[in-house]
Design an enzyme around this catalytic site. Structure first.
Site, mmCIF file in Angstrom:
data_model
loop_
_atom_site.group_PDB
_atom_site.id
_atom_site.type_symbol
_atom_site.label_atom_id
_atom_site.label_comp_id
_atom_site.label_asym_id
_atom_site.label_seq_id
_atom_site.Cartn_x
_atom_site.Cartn_y
_atom_site.Cartn_z
ATOM 1 N N CYS A 1 6.974 -2.568 5.661
ATOM 2 C CA CYS A 1 7.516 -3.488 6.898
ATOM 3 C C CYS A 1 8.372 -2.326 7.448
ATOM 4 O O CYS A 1 9.687 -2.691 6.990
ATOM 5 C CB CYS A 1 7.359 -4.971 6.466
ATOM 6 S SG CYS A 1 6.006 -5.777 5.925
ATOM 7 N N GLY B 1 3.567 -0.101 8.483
ATOM 8 C CA GLY B 1 3.128 -1.220 9.935
ATOM 9 C C GLY B 1 4.818 -1.190 10.922
ATOM 10 O O GLY B 1 5.636 -1.066 10.222
ATOM 11 N N PRO C 1 0.004 -10.948 3.991
ATOM 12 C CA PRO C 1 -1.436 -12.083 4.173
ATOM 13 C C PRO C 1 -1.647 -11.083 2.654
ATOM 14 O O PRO C 1 -3.266 -11.307 2.233
ATOM 15 C CB PRO C 1 -1.958 -11.297 5.398
ATOM 16 C CG PRO C 1 -0.953 -9.952 5.917
ATOM 17 C CD PRO C 1 1.156 -10.209 5.569
ATOM 18 N N THR D 1 -5.649 -5.952 2.049
ATOM 19 C CA THR D 1 -6.027 -4.701 0.390
ATOM 20 C C THR D 1 -5.041 -5.402 -0.385
ATOM 21 O O THR D 1 -6.318 -4.514 -1.972
ATOM 22 C CB THR D 1 -5.275 -3.448 1.116
ATOM 23 O OG1 THR D 1 -6.012 -3.694 2.690
ATOM 24 C CG2 THR D 1 -5.805 -2.719 1.009
ATOM 25 N N ILE D 2 -4.122 -6.111 -0.981
ATOM 26 C CA ILE D 2 -4.324 -5.846 -2.430
ATOM 27 C C ILE D 2 -4.608 -6.614 -2.540
ATOM 28 O O ILE D 2 -4.846 -6.755 -4.510
ATOM 29 C CB ILE D 2 -2.379 -5.890 -2.580
ATOM 30 C CG1 ILE D 2 -1.600 -6.966 -2.062
ATOM 31 C CG2 ILE D 2 -1.638 -4.271 -1.931
ATOM 32 C CD1 ILE D 2 -0.527 -7.025 -1.951
ATOM 33 N N ASN E 1 7.725 -7.625 11.571
ATOM 34 C CA ASN E 1 6.987 -6.320 11.719
ATOM 35 C C ASN E 1 5.819 -7.173 11.994
ATOM 36 O O ASN E 1 5.448 -8.326 12.673
ATOM 37 C CB ASN E 1 6.684 -6.510 9.698
ATOM 38 C CG ASN E 1 5.956 -7.203 9.106
ATOM 39 O OD1 ASN E 1 6.888 -9.253 9.520
ATOM 40 N ND2 ASN E 1 4.947 -7.067 8.366
ATOM 41 N N PRO E 2 4.500 -6.210 11.747
ATOM 42 C CA PRO E 2 3.395 -6.593 12.434
ATOM 43 C C PRO E 2 2.324 -8.335 12.401
ATOM 44 O O PRO E 2 2.151 -8.490 13.300
ATOM 45 C CB PRO E 2 2.512 -5.398 12.064
ATOM 46 C CG PRO E 2 2.739 -4.132 11.801
ATOM 47 C CD PRO E 2 3.853 -5.379 10.921
ATOM 48 N N CYS E 3 2.680 -8.222 11.092
ATOM 49 C CA CYS E 3 2.196 -9.601 10.740
ATOM 50 C C CYS E 3 2.761 -10.798 10.404
ATOM 51 O O CYS E 3 2.797 -11.595 9.683
ATOM 52 C CB CYS E 3 0.464 -9.742 9.051
ATOM 53 S SG CYS E 3 0.110 -8.408 9.320
ATOM 54 N N SER E 4 4.703 -10.951 10.977
ATOM 55 C CA SER E 4 5.529 -11.898 10.584
ATOM 56 C C SER E 4 6.075 -12.530 9.940
ATOM 57 O O SER E 4 6.776 -13.378 9.651
ATOM 58 C CB SER E 4 4.671 -13.015 11.825
ATOM 59 O OG SER E 4 4.539 -12.357 13.710
ATOM 60 N N GLU E 5 6.193 -11.341 8.778
ATOM 61 C CA GLU E 5 6.622 -12.185 7.173
ATOM 62 C C GLU E 5 7.679 -12.179 6.950
ATOM 63 O O GLU E 5 8.140 -11.972 6.401
ATOM 64 C CB GLU E 5 5.533 -12.204 6.202
ATOM 65 C CG GLU E 5 5.819 -10.448 6.204
ATOM 66 C CD GLU E 5 4.234 -9.638 6.344
ATOM 67 O OE1 GLU E 5 3.947 -8.702 5.590
ATOM 68 O OE2 GLU E 5 4.252 -10.654 7.145
ATOM 69 N N SER F 1 0.787 -1.150 -0.159
ATOM 70 C CA SER F 1 -0.153 0.672 -0.194
ATOM 71 C C SER F 1 0.865 1.524 0.200
ATOM 72 O O SER F 1 0.267 2.146 -0.931
ATOM 73 C CB SER F 1 -1.069 -0.200 1.213
ATOM 74 O OG SER F 1 -1.639 -0.712 1.194
#
Length: 753
Positions: free
Chosen positions: A167, A195, A555, A558-559, A370-374, A149
């Site tokens: 990230c 994030g 994840p 959005t995209i 980062n927030p989603c752990s990737e 984004s």
């Protein structure tokens, strides 16, 4: 914002010798060829366009966003139209200068990155710049790929150094000044649409003294304040709230309080709801903390081994570093499982597994994500992401074409590396590390739809083989592209220092590719992947790599909507029945677009397909459908059951899919292991241990109906007894966005957690 191009002051410049034409010719050209486009054909004029109205309404029917005269590719759905107009168009709605066309958005992105590519010396010929821009425009226009984004928000708008990374990992020292500075840095990050994650283990515990003689507040107290700040900031200045990750090491004295913190807040939310003091989106209430951040515990192998044996585990105060209090490791792991069972947090980061795959250990350890752990990487680093829509790279038989996939990877890696050197960063340390390490995060989306369309059960060997083969091609081609970029413009600055461990990691990836035969990967994907990894390894031994990391699986919430994907990241189908927003207004209840294709591939005649689809639309599932072969029911299993007691995928199915692709991913995988409402605490604990044994870098779970704000309710399922889980922006129901909650109506995300 800081740029990695800022020069140090008072440094005497060395006289540079102008390279001769002969010398420049020795640099190998980056292999950029036309694959998707034709010379002389404008990709923007090669497709039909529509003029539409983008409109978002709340649950009461009130219009909360509207823009007329929006130009979009005719093939895009109304949901993609509404999302790009409300989220990514630059300028204030209703005012002069507001963007109104997808054409304009993609042109500003493509032309800006194209200018950076030309300036960076990546291309051997001037004509290659046109090839690059045409190919990139094609990928974006045809929804074959999408950047994260911040690129859509900021590129071509915030000049000269826009924030482009989704990230960030921000380091933290044990001081009040450092904590306050972290708040400032996170604010900068969130305000531009990104994030951040931080490991808070450096902070002294609440049982340790301050320098002034009192007792420290401890990490949990500061997390509460930082969470509130994140909740107040609209990500990118637009719809969704900010998202962050908080991590604590397993030996921190305040670990138990950290583990229980979100479960305690969930109890508070439930009490408020029962008392009638909350609303349908209790997570947005200021009385409930930690709704904008994910929590994870960083666990080493020694802790998990101690938990298996029932051995003691030592907690280490941060002030003196001398291990003191001994706790029961098995009991502590059970507390983690109990909290995750109650609210989905904490997740686990497997510290030693992550470090074994660290390509730059001589630069530093990996302590956070980062927030989603990737994106799991060093402190004070950033990563820009992009994802490939796998359903857009299929051949006439419906199989993924490795050559087309490889062509897209070459374009995207070049674009993403150019972004690294021209983006802005919130601190000098992050700018410096981004320049010296250049991590990228190329990933995939729509995998769940791909395997279902092929008539394969998500939890079967064949589906895992397809996933492994696809990710092996993406990872191998991305690594090869990075090696080719290094040959052209030089490796990342920390390469020489980390050459041996980096090559060792690359060799492990290559060895995994050679074992794809045992993983049931399709032959075409397997052969392509092996060739790519072996070429990347050979070239890296000679000239290094341009990027310390190249892939991760985000994840893509959005995209994925922007690309009109049916499934996000590597998640399976959530539900076979969804609601579709129509051009001109209204909503239509539709079965998954993948379901009829899968039925035809399995050999069903048109009459049977029609009967099964009618049953699915009515019941929300194919279970009990007339003319459905019971042997095919597993193909249509979803992440959560459509009705109580219905068919859903097991926890093992989620773990097996992650384990199949992890050996081909530089970073990690953002994925939630969905569990039925009747899953036990012991079952969650077993999942944690299984994920560790299977070699995953991180794992997170979510048990159905465990939160007051229910994150996912398939069409046709009964709503949560306490709440329907409404979007804080438009009031519509929420669906999963990886580890986040996303509204399919307006694209708003509640933040991760």
């Amino acid at each position: 914002f800081y740029s990695d191009r800022v020069k140090k002051k008072n440094v005497k410049k060395k006289k540079q010798r102008t390279p001769t034409r002969k010398r420049a010719a020795r640099k190998p050209a980056y292999p950029l060829v036309r694959w998707f486009t034709k010379a002389g054909e404008d990709p923007f004029r090669s497709i039909p366009w529509d003029m539409r109205t983008a409109r978002i309404s709340d649950a009461a029917g009130r219009v909360v966003f509207e823009q007329r005269g929006v130009e979009v590719p005719a093939a895009w759905t109304q949901l993609a139209t509404d999302l790009v107009a409300s989220r990514y168009f630059a300028g204030v709605p209703g005012r002069r200068g507001r963007e109104s066309s997808v054409r304009a958005v993609i042109q500003r992105i493509v032309r800006t990155i194209g200018r950076w590519v030309k300036k960076g010396g990546y291309l051997a010929r001037t004509s290659d710049a046109t090839v690059f821009e045409d190919e990139l425009a094609h990928l974006l226009l045809h929804q074959k790929a999408a950047f994260n984004s911040p690129v859509w928000f900021n590129v071509g708008i915030d000049e000269p150094s826009p924030q482009c990374s989704a990230c960030f990992i921000v380091g933290l020292k044990d001081s009040l000044d450092a904590i306050l500075e972290l708040a400032t840095v996170e604010g900068r990050i969130f305000s531009k649409g990104s994030g951040s994650g931080t490991n808070f283990s450096s902070l002294r515990s609440s049982r340790e003294p301050t320098r002034a003689g009192g007792h420290a507040s401890g990490p949990v107290a500061f997390l509460r304040g930082l969470d509130a700040l994140a909740g107040a900031i609209k990500s990118g200045g637009r719809t969704r709230r900010a998202a962050k990750m908080a991590i604590l090491d397993a030996d921190h004295p305040d670990l138990l309080a950290f583990v229980r913190s979100k479960a305690v807040e969930e109890d508070r939310a439930r009490a408020l709801d029962v008392a009638g003091l909350g609303d349908s989106d209790v997570s947005s209430d200021s009385a409930v903390s930690f709704q904008n951040e994910n929590h994870s515990v960083r666990v080493p192998d020694a802790f998990l081994a101690a938990a298996e044996r029932g051995a003691p585990w030592r907690l280490v105060p941060r002030t003196d570093g001398v291990a003191s209090e001994a706790v029961d490791a098995r009991g502590l792991l059970r507390e983690m499982a109990r909290a995750a069972h109650a609210c989905g947090d904490p997740g686990l980061h497997f510290a030693d597994t992550i470090e074994r795959w660290n390509p730059v250990p001589r630069t530093g350890p990996i302590r956070a994500s980062n927030p989603c752990s990737e994106f799991v990487f060093l402190d004070d680093t950033a990563c820009n992401l992009a994802s490939l829509n796998l359903m857009a790279f299929r051949d006439a038989e419906g199989d993924v074409d490795p050559a087309s996939l490889a062509a897209a990877v070459r374009v995207l890696v070049l674009a993403m590396d150019a972004i690294v050197g021209n983006a802005g960063y919130p601190t000098p340390a992050i700018a410096r590390n981004s320049s010296r390490l250049r991590p990228l995060g190329l990933g995939i989306a729509n995998l769940g739809a791909l395997v279902m369309a092929r008539g394969l059960p998500y939890d079967g060997d064949a589906a895992c083989g397809v996933a492994a083969g696809v990710m092996a091609v993406v990872g191998g081609e991305a690594s090869l592209a990075s090696a080719r970029l290094a040959a052209r413009v030089g490796p990342y600055a920390e390469w020489r220092r980390n050459r041996d461990p980096a090559l060792a990691v690359l060799e492990r990836h290559t060895k995994a590719a050679r074992s794809l035969l045992a993983q049931h990967a399709p032959e075409a994907l397997r052969d392509s992947a092996i060739a790519s990894w072996e070429a990347a390894l050979a070239l890296a031994r000679f000239g290094g790599l341009r990027n310390a990391q190249v892939t991760c699986i985000a994840p893509t919430g959005t995209i994925s909507f922007l690309m009109d994907c049916d499934t996000t990241g590597i998640e399976p189908e959530l539900s076979l029945v969804k609601e579709k927003k129509l051009v001109g207004g209204g909503r239509l209840r539709l079965v998954s677009r993948v379901l009829p294709e899968a039925l035809r591939r399995l050999g069903y005649d048109p009459g049977a397909v029609e009967a099964i689809l009618a049953h699915a639309e009515r019941e929300g599932t194919v279970e009990g459908a007339p003319r459905l072969d019971p042997r095919h029911a597993d193909v249509f299993a979803t992440a959560v059951p459509a009705r109580p007691g219905g068919r859903s995928l097991s926890a093992e199915a989620h773990l097996r899919m992650m384990a199949a692709v992890q050996p081909f991913v530089s970073g990690a995988i953002s994925k939630t292991v969905n569990l039925p409402a009747d899953e036990t605490v012991e079952g969650v604990e077993a999942i944690f241990l299984a994920a560790w044994r299977m070699g995953l870098k991180a794992v997170a779970v979510y048990r159905d109906r465990s939160k007051v704000v229910q994150p996912l309710v398939p069409a046709g399922a009964a709503p949560h007894p306490a709440s329907t889980g409404r979007c804080h922006e438009c009031g519509q129901g929420l669906v999963p966005d990886g580890a986040c909650l996303l509204c399919p109506n307006c694209g708003a995300t509640t933040g991760c957690g």
